[in-house]
Design an enzyme around this catalytic site. Structure first.
Site, PDB file in Angstrom:
ATOM      1  N   HIS A   1      -4.510  11.364 -51.779  1.00  0.00           N
ATOM      2  CA  HIS A   1      -5.196  10.910 -52.991  1.00  0.00           C
ATOM      3  C   HIS A   1      -4.748   9.488 -53.286  1.00  0.00           C
ATOM      4  CE1 HIS A   1      -6.794  14.867 -53.815  1.00  0.00           C
ATOM      5  NE2 HIS A   1      -5.604  15.337 -53.479  1.00  0.00           N
TER       6      HIS A   1
ATOM      7  N   PRO B   1     -16.497  13.311 -52.244  1.00  0.00           N
ATOM      8  CA  PRO B   1     -17.458  12.671 -53.137  1.00  0.00           C
ATOM      9  C   PRO B   1     -16.921  11.449 -53.880  1.00  0.00           C
ATOM     10  CG  PRO B   1     -16.826  14.839 -53.973  1.00  0.00           C
ATOM     11  CD  PRO B   1     -16.232  14.702 -52.616  1.00  0.00           C
ATOM     12  N   ASN B   2     -17.798  10.493 -53.999  1.00  0.00           N
ATOM     13  CA  ASN B   2     -17.617   9.261 -54.757  1.00  0.00           C
ATOM     14  C   ASN B   2     -16.691   8.239 -54.106  1.00  0.00           C
ATOM     15  OD1 ASN B   2     -19.367   9.905 -57.013  1.00  0.00           O
ATOM     16  ND2 ASN B   2     -17.822  11.437 -57.535  1.00  0.00           N
TER      17      ASN B   2
ATOM     18  N   TYR C   1      -8.735   3.433 -59.251  1.00  0.00           N
ATOM     19  CA  TYR C   1      -8.822   3.465 -57.789  1.00  0.00           C
ATOM     20  C   TYR C   1      -8.648   2.106 -57.122  1.00  0.00           C
ATOM     21  CZ  TYR C   1     -10.545   8.093 -58.850  1.00  0.00           C
ATOM     22  OH  TYR C   1     -10.651   9.377 -59.325  1.00  0.00           O
TER      23      TYR C   1
ATOM     24  N   ARG D   1      -2.764  12.495 -64.196  1.00  0.00           N
ATOM     25  CA  ARG D   1      -4.082  12.280 -64.800  1.00  0.00           C
ATOM     26  C   ARG D   1      -4.481  13.473 -65.665  1.00  0.00           C
ATOM     27  NH1 ARG D   1      -8.170  10.198 -60.617  1.00  0.00           N
ATOM     28  NH2 ARG D   1      -9.303   9.791 -62.528  1.00  0.00           N
TER      29      ARG D   1
ATOM     30  N   ALA E   1     -12.993  15.281 -55.745  1.00  0.00           N
ATOM     31  CA  ALA E   1     -13.189  16.324 -56.761  1.00  0.00           C
ATOM     32  C   ALA E   1     -13.145  17.733 -56.176  1.00  0.00           C
ATOM     33  CB  ALA E   1     -14.508  16.106 -57.493  1.00  0.00           C
TER      34      ALA E   1
ATOM     35  N   GLU F   1      -3.442  16.106 -46.901  1.00  0.00           N
ATOM     36  CA  GLU F   1      -4.255  15.842 -48.092  1.00  0.00           C
ATOM     37  C   GLU F   1      -3.766  14.533 -48.702  1.00  0.00           C
ATOM     38  OE1 GLU F   1      -5.008  17.814 -52.524  1.00  0.00           O
ATOM     39  OE2 GLU F   1      -3.523  18.699 -51.189  1.00  0.00           O
TER      40      GLU F   1
ATOM     41  N   ARG G   1     -16.131   2.107 -58.565  1.00  0.00           N
ATOM     42  CA  ARG G   1     -15.841   3.265 -59.410  1.00  0.00           C
ATOM     43  C   ARG G   1     -14.450   3.131 -60.018  1.00  0.00           C
ATOM     44  NH1 ARG G   1     -13.830   9.078 -57.633  1.00  0.00           N
ATOM     45  NH2 ARG G   1     -13.956  10.077 -59.660  1.00  0.00           N
TER      46      ARG G   1
ATOM     47  N   ASN H   1      -9.124  13.245 -47.933  1.00  0.00           N
ATOM     48  CA  ASN H   1      -9.172  13.045 -49.374  1.00  0.00           C
ATOM     49  C   ASN H   1     -10.350  13.871 -49.875  1.00  0.00           C
ATOM     50  OD1 ASN H   1      -9.472  12.249 -52.030  1.00  0.00           O
ATOM     51  ND2 ASN H   1      -8.899  10.130 -51.620  1.00  0.00           N
TER      52      ASN H   1
END
Length: 144
Positions: free
Chosen positions: A98, A8-9, A21, A105, A75, A96, A16, A72
């Protein structure tokens, strides 16, 4: 073939939170992944969804076809046990990735429920996280 799957996103890259990012767009990411894959001798298909069910379906597709994945989960990283259970069925490497470093964070981002069933995790290198993951998968496929 390598699948690069995005949660998502991520389709909103460049819009965003550019301070987190970066300014690169989703289209930049797609081009980077395809170009990197080509240099490594692999076809790369890049997909993005905001749907947990669709992402799980793509993981099932990869499992059934023994297709390596760069994922990725966005969320979903922090709470999707359904995604984790799908990844646990993997039959090929799954890295995985990111863009940011979740450990640096907010506290809720510190836990990945998918990391324990992934081959490995690469985080915090911007879009280069994907490049590193594609290199890792390519290397695993040539040495196994």
């Amino acid at each position: 073939m390598i699948l690069v799957l995005n949660g998502p996103n991520l389709g909103r890259l460049g819009k965003r939170e550019p301070s987190v990012y970066g300014a690169d767009t989703y289209e930049d990411l797609v081009e980077l992944c395809r170009e990197t894959g080509g240099k490594l001798g692999h076809d790369v298909e890049v997909r993005q969804t905001d749907s947990e069910a669709e992402l799980i379906g793509w993981i099932h597709e990869a499992c059934d076809g023994s297709i390596p994945v760069v994922l990725n989960p966005a969320a979903f990283t922090h709470y999707s046990y359904a995604l984790r259970d799908a990844i646990a069925q993997r039959t090929a490497p799954l890295i995985e990735v990111h863009i940011s470093n979740p450990a640096a964070r907010e506290e809720f981002r510190h836990t990945s429920v998918v990391a324990g069933v992934a081959t490995g995790t690469i985080a915090g290198f911007g879009l280069q996280s994907y490049v590193l993951a594609l290199h890792a998968i390519s290397e695993m496929n040539t040495t196994s």
